[in-house]
Design a protein around this motif. Structure first.
Motif, PDB file in Angstrom:
ATOM      1  N   PRO A  45      37.975  33.663  43.702  1.00 13.00           N
ATOM      2  CA  PRO A  45      38.299  33.423  42.331  1.00 13.00           C
ATOM      3  C   PRO A  45      39.753  33.176  42.209  1.00 13.00           C
ATOM      4  O   PRO A  45      40.186  32.316  41.492  1.00 13.00           O
ATOM      5  CB  PRO A  45      38.012  34.596  41.750  1.00 13.00           C
ATOM      6  N   THR A  46      40.832  33.924  42.979  1.00  8.95           N
ATOM      7  CA  THR A  46      42.008  33.880  42.731  1.00  8.95           C
ATOM      8  C   THR A  46      42.756  32.371  43.302  1.00  8.95           C
ATOM      9  O   THR A  46      43.648  31.850  42.909  1.00  8.95           O
ATOM     10  CB  THR A  46      42.938  34.949  43.699  1.00  8.95           C
ATOM     11  N   ILE A  47      41.946  31.821  44.552  1.00  7.62           N
ATOM     12  CA  ILE A  47      42.385  30.692  45.149  1.00  7.62           C
ATOM     13  C   ILE A  47      42.013  29.486  43.899  1.00  7.62           C
ATOM     14  O   ILE A  47      42.826  28.640  43.734  1.00  7.62           O
ATOM     15  CB  ILE A  47      41.664  30.364  46.094  1.00  7.62           C
ATOM     16  N   PHE A  48      40.755  29.569  43.060  1.00  4.48           N
ATOM     17  CA  PHE A  48      40.561  28.420  42.230  1.00  4.48           C
ATOM     18  C   PHE A  48      41.314  28.395  41.178  1.00  4.48           C
ATOM     19  O   PHE A  48      41.876  27.620  40.574  1.00  4.48           O
ATOM     20  CB  PHE A  48      39.059  28.596  42.236  1.00  4.48           C
ATOM     21  N   ASP A  49      41.628  29.849  40.766  1.00  2.00           N
ATOM     22  CA  ASP A  49      42.658  30.038  39.690  1.00  2.00           C
ATOM     23  C   ASP A  49      44.109  29.272  39.628  1.00  2.00           C
ATOM     24  O   ASP A  49      44.336  28.834  38.906  1.00  2.00           O
ATOM     25  CB  ASP A  49      42.858  31.673  39.469  1.00  2.00           C
ATOM     26  N   VAL A 105      31.899  27.076  55.281  1.00  2.00           N
ATOM     27  CA  VAL A 105      32.636  27.455  53.953  1.00  2.00           C
ATOM     28  C   VAL A 105      32.165  28.573  53.137  1.00  2.00           C
ATOM     29  O   VAL A 105      30.720  28.790  53.343  1.00  2.00           O
ATOM     30  CB  VAL A 105      32.906  26.072  52.870  1.00  2.00           C
ATOM     31  N   SER A 106      32.526  29.059  52.500  1.00  3.38           N
ATOM     32  CA  SER A 106      32.124  30.416  51.837  1.00  3.38           C
ATOM     33  C   SER A 106      32.667  30.178  50.220  1.00  3.38           C
ATOM     34  O   SER A 106      33.710  29.813  49.637  1.00  3.38           O
ATOM     35  CB  SER A 106      33.134  31.484  52.154  1.00  3.38           C
ATOM     36  N   LEU A 107      31.383  30.706  49.267  1.00  3.77           N
ATOM     37  CA  LEU A 107      31.720  30.555  47.792  1.00  3.77           C
ATOM     38  C   LEU A 107      31.301  32.025  47.421  1.00  3.77           C
ATOM     39  O   LEU A 107      29.895  32.498  47.965  1.00  3.77           O
ATOM     40  CB  LEU A 107      30.717  29.707  47.237  1.00  3.77           C
ATOM     41  N   GLU A 108      32.121  32.595  46.494  1.00 10.08           N
ATOM     42  CA  GLU A 108      31.637  33.907  46.200  1.00 10.08           C
ATOM     43  C   GLU A 108      30.832  33.978  44.794  1.00 10.08           C
ATOM     44  O   GLU A 108      31.026  33.276  44.013  1.00 10.08           O
ATOM     45  CB  GLU A 108      33.014  34.573  45.744  1.00 10.08           C
ATOM     46  N   VAL A 109      29.795  34.844  44.886  1.00 13.56           N
ATOM     47  CA  VAL A 109      29.290  35.087  43.566  1.00 13.56           C
ATOM     48  C   VAL A 109      30.282  35.802  42.471  1.00 13.56           C
ATOM     49  O   VAL A 109      31.316  36.308  42.965  1.00 13.56           O
ATOM     50  CB  VAL A 109      27.901  36.133  43.886  1.00 13.56           C
ATOM     51  N   SER A 110      29.887  35.868  41.239  1.00 14.47           N
ATOM     52  CA  SER A 110      30.804  36.471  40.198  1.00 14.47           C
ATOM     53  C   SER A 110      31.169  37.760  40.831  1.00 14.47           C
ATOM     54  O   SER A 110      30.208  38.501  40.915  1.00 14.47           O
ATOM     55  CB  SER A 110      30.244  36.257  38.799  1.00 14.47           C
ATOM     56  N   PRO A 111      32.437  38.106  40.747  1.00 12.19           N
ATOM     57  CA  PRO A 111      32.888  39.582  41.399  1.00 12.19           C
ATOM     58  C   PRO A 111      32.376  40.593  39.853  1.00 12.19           C
ATOM     59  O   PRO A 111      32.441  41.969  40.237  1.00 12.19           O
ATOM     60  CB  PRO A 111      34.478  39.484  41.047  1.00 12.19           C
ATOM     61  N   LEU A 112      32.027  40.164  38.827  1.00 14.57           N
ATOM     62  CA  LEU A 112      31.608  40.973  37.862  1.00 14.57           C
ATOM     63  C   LEU A 112      30.190  41.559  38.233  1.00 14.57           C
ATOM     64  O   LEU A 112      29.806  42.435  37.383  1.00 14.57           O
ATOM     65  CB  LEU A 112      31.450  40.061  36.443  1.00 14.57           C
ATOM     66  N   LEU A 113      29.632  41.183  39.158  1.00 12.82           N
ATOM     67  CA  LEU A 113      28.153  41.581  39.578  1.00 12.82           C
ATOM     68  C   LEU A 113      28.356  42.489  40.658  1.00 12.82           C
ATOM     69  O   LEU A 113      27.388  42.815  40.925  1.00 12.82           O
ATOM     70  CB  LEU A 113      27.461  40.226  40.217  1.00 12.82           C
ATOM     71  N   ALA A 114      29.609  42.977  40.985  1.00 12.99           N
ATOM     72  CA  ALA A 114      29.964  43.853  42.261  1.00 12.99           C
ATOM     73  C   ALA A 114      28.949  45.044  42.219  1.00 12.99           C
ATOM     74  O   ALA A 114      28.459  45.679  43.174  1.00 12.99           O
ATOM     75  CB  ALA A 114      31.454  44.009  42.234  1.00 12.99           C
ATOM     76  N   GLU A 115      28.553  45.491  41.065  1.00 20.37           N
ATOM     77  CA  GLU A 115      27.853  46.817  40.984  1.00 20.37           C
ATOM     78  C   GLU A 115      26.207  46.573  40.679  1.00 20.37           C
ATOM     79  O   GLU A 115      25.713  47.558  40.101  1.00 20.37           O
ATOM     80  CB  GLU A 115      28.551  47.803  39.763  1.00 20.37           C
ATOM     81  N   ASP A 116      25.849  45.304  40.489  1.00 19.27           N
ATOM     82  CA  ASP A 116      24.566  45.058  40.171  1.00 19.27           C
ATOM     83  C   ASP A 116      23.796  44.268  41.285  1.00 19.27           C
ATOM     84  O   ASP A 116      23.855  42.951  41.454  1.00 19.27           O
ATOM     85  CB  ASP A 116      24.503  44.011  38.723  1.00 19.27           C
ATOM     86  N   THR A 117      23.211  44.993  41.907  1.00 16.89           N
ATOM     87  CA  THR A 117      22.353  44.565  43.114  1.00 16.89           C
ATOM     88  C   THR A 117      21.420  43.277  42.825  1.00 16.89           C
ATOM     89  O   THR A 117      21.451  42.490  43.516  1.00 16.89           O
ATOM     90  CB  THR A 117      21.585  45.685  43.797  1.00 16.89           C
ATOM     91  N   ALA A 118      20.497  43.657  41.829  1.00 16.82           N
ATOM     92  CA  ALA A 118      19.378  42.490  41.557  1.00 16.82           C
ATOM     93  C   ALA A 118      20.118  41.274  41.209  1.00 16.82           C
ATOM     94  O   ALA A 118      19.642  40.240  41.673  1.00 16.82           O
ATOM     95  CB  ALA A 118      18.471  43.264  40.495  1.00 16.82           C
ATOM     96  N   THR A 339      37.838  45.234  44.537  1.00 14.50           N
ATOM     97  CA  THR A 339      36.626  45.131  43.685  1.00 14.50           C
ATOM     98  C   THR A 339      37.360  44.691  42.269  1.00 14.50           C
ATOM     99  O   THR A 339      37.121  43.670  41.612  1.00 14.50           O
ATOM    100  CB  THR A 339      35.885  46.113  43.595  1.00 14.50           C
ATOM    101  N   ALA A 340      38.210  45.631  41.533  1.00 12.10           N
ATOM    102  CA  ALA A 340      38.840  45.558  40.459  1.00 12.10           C
ATOM    103  C   ALA A 340      39.658  44.313  40.382  1.00 12.10           C
ATOM    104  O   ALA A 340      39.754  43.445  39.504  1.00 12.10           O
ATOM    105  CB  ALA A 340      39.761  46.776  40.098  1.00 12.10           C
ATOM    106  N   SER A 341      40.548  43.993  41.658  1.00 10.78           N
ATOM    107  CA  SER A 341      41.492  42.878  41.542  1.00 10.78           C
ATOM    108  C   SER A 341      40.723  41.472  41.400  1.00 10.78           C
ATOM    109  O   SER A 341      41.208  40.425  40.745  1.00 10.78           O
ATOM    110  CB  SER A 341      42.278  42.847  42.849  1.00 10.78           C
ATOM    111  N   PHE A 342      39.407  41.406  42.242  1.00  8.86           N
ATOM    112  CA  PHE A 342      38.662  40.187  42.162  1.00  8.86           C
ATOM    113  C   PHE A 342      38.143  39.871  40.853  1.00  8.86           C
ATOM    114  O   PHE A 342      37.964  38.939  40.237  1.00  8.86           O
ATOM    115  CB  PHE A 342      37.550  40.310  43.185  1.00  8.86           C
ATOM    116  N   ASP A 348      40.592  35.856  34.634  1.00  9.89           N
ATOM    117  CA  ASP A 348      41.718  35.147  34.629  1.00  9.89           C
ATOM    118  C   ASP A 348      41.175  33.346  34.757  1.00  9.89           C
ATOM    119  O   ASP A 348      41.883  32.680  33.960  1.00  9.89           O
ATOM    120  CB  ASP A 348      42.925  35.373  35.584  1.00  9.89           C
ATOM    121  N   LEU A 349      40.740  33.400  35.651  1.00  9.85           N
ATOM    122  CA  LEU A 349      40.085  32.353  35.864  1.00  9.85           C
ATOM    123  C   LEU A 349      39.025  31.601  34.873  1.00  9.85           C
ATOM    124  O   LEU A 349      39.357  30.487  34.330  1.00  9.85           O
ATOM    125  CB  LEU A 349      38.904  32.174  37.266  1.00  9.85           C
ATOM    126  N   MET A 350      38.397  32.417  34.197  1.00 11.83           N
ATOM    127  CA  MET A 350      37.662  32.051  33.178  1.00 11.83           C
ATOM    128  C   MET A 350      38.385  31.712  31.927  1.00 11.83           C
ATOM    129  O   MET A 350      38.177  30.961  31.161  1.00 11.83           O
ATOM    130  CB  MET A 350      36.619  33.227  32.779  1.00 11.83           C
TER     131      MET A 350
END
Length: 370
Positions: A45-49, A105-118, A339-342, A348-350
């Motif tokens: 996300p930081t790179i895209f931001d 190449v790599s794409l990250e899921v939303s970091p807001l899901l870091a504590e949500d397995t499902a 995790t918090a930084s991402f 910030d990106l949103m």
């Protein structure tokens, strides 16, 4: 032979830790592939931001998507997938030539899901399906909630870049999750070939301890942690459990060095690249570090597959222990901070996308797409 090609000759892939629409449209990424032996890339996300705030390369796409009713995460993932699909296609010949070992190449899921397995599992499967590219990794953090998600996503046949690993123990947890996913596929009669890398973060260790140890120990802990982890990686590759999976056709989950730009202005700008040349690994580096290494880098030594490096690493880590640094506790702290930084970068990106969407459509409030 160029220094970047020398790394490839010893078995290490160089991936670019960056992606922007400008890199793609200008031909710069294609040039890095042909001239600097870059064989993959990662994003976050930081790179895209930064890319969206720095220039206007995304403005027209943001305006068109906003007018089409897109916003927030939906709009972002459309933009990101457009970039990563183009990049994946550039690397596809490398992917095909190496049998899926390289060219990712790599794409990250939303970091807001870091504590949500499902939710992580669902997002990973959906994003990979939307891309329709075999050489796209979905990045999932190696957190307590991420580890079971990694296993299930691998079982679903989706390639995974495990991110936010900071220690040997974090790496082993990620590797075991990968192997469990492959073992489940084999048990179900499914293809065992599912790509994965495990990304160990390096420089953040040295930033964290810089003000807590003598100058003689500066910029040494991250490399020692990497050397310790590399030994565990080699041990795993020679283990009966992995050999059984390899015999079934499974691809090894390569160890990847992440966060390898030098943060200390007093140190060489190629510090971590030079220190971590190692067979069967990946080093993903920012553009500035790539260009510095190509210009004046030097491979001083190669991490060996025997125990010599591990002995050296433990001696260095012991020095930090004597200075009051608990590496296990610090690894946990760094993962939480990462995790918090991402998550902050994601917010910030949103906010950046929302601001641009409003500004770019302000003068055309009633405009409709044809």
């Amino acid at each position: 032979m160029k220094i970047t090609q020398q790394l490839h000759e010893l078995g290490q892939s160089l991936w670019l830790d960056n992606i922007t629409r400008e890199l793609l449209t200008s031909g710069t990424l294609a040039r890095y592939i042909s001239e600097l032996s870059v064989t993959g890339l990662t994003s976050n996300p930081t790179i895209f931001d930064h890319a969206m705030q720095k220039g206007d390369f995304y403005d027209e796409a943001i305006r068109q998507k906003t007018l089409a009713g897109k916003s927030g995460e939906v709009l972002f993932f459309e933009l990101a997938l457009e970039d990563l699909i183009r990049a994946a296609d550039l690397f596809r010949p490398i992917y095909d030539a190496t049998g899926g070992v390289d060219g990712w190449v790599s794409l990250e899921v939303s970091p807001l899901l870091a504590e949500d397995t499902a939710a992580t599992i669902t997002a990973a499967v959906q994003l990979h399906a939307r891309a329709q590219r075999p050489n796209l990794f979905i990045k999932i953090p190696g957190t307590a909630a991420g580890i079971p998600a990694i296993e299930d996503v691998i079982f679903a046949g989706v390639p995974v870049n495990v991110t936010l690993l900071f220690s040997r123990e974090h790496y082993i947890a990620a590797a075991e999750a990968y192997m469990r996913g492959i073992e489940r596929r084999i048990a179900e009669g499914l293809d065992p070939v599912v790509g994965s890398v495990a990304s160990l973060f390096i420089s953040r260790w040295d930033v964290a301890v810089k003000d807590k140890v003598p100058d003689t120990l500066h910029n040494r802990l991250g490399i020692a942690i990497a050397m310790r982890t590399y030994e565990a990686y080699r041990d795993l590759l020679s283990s009966p459990r992995w050999q059984k999976l390899a015999a079934s056709g499974a691809l090894q989950q390569r160890l990847l060095w992440a966060s390898t730009s030098t943060k200390d202005p007093a140190a060489t700008d190629t510090l971590y690249v030079e220190a971590l040349a190692a067979p069967d690994t990946v080093n993903t580096i920012p553009e500035k570090t790539l260009l510095a290494f190509a210009e004046h880098g030097n491979i001083k030594h190669v991490l060996s597959t025997d125990k010599a490096n591990a002995v050296m690493a433990e001696a260095v880590i012991a020095e930090f222990t004597r200075e009051g640094i608990n590496d296990a506790a610090l690894a946990a702290e760094l993962q939480l901070e990462g995790t918090a930084s991402f998550a902050k970068s994601w917010r910030d990106l949103m906010a950046c996308i929302a601001s641009k969407s409003a500004a770019l459509t302000h003068n055309h409030p009633g405009e409709k797409l044809p």
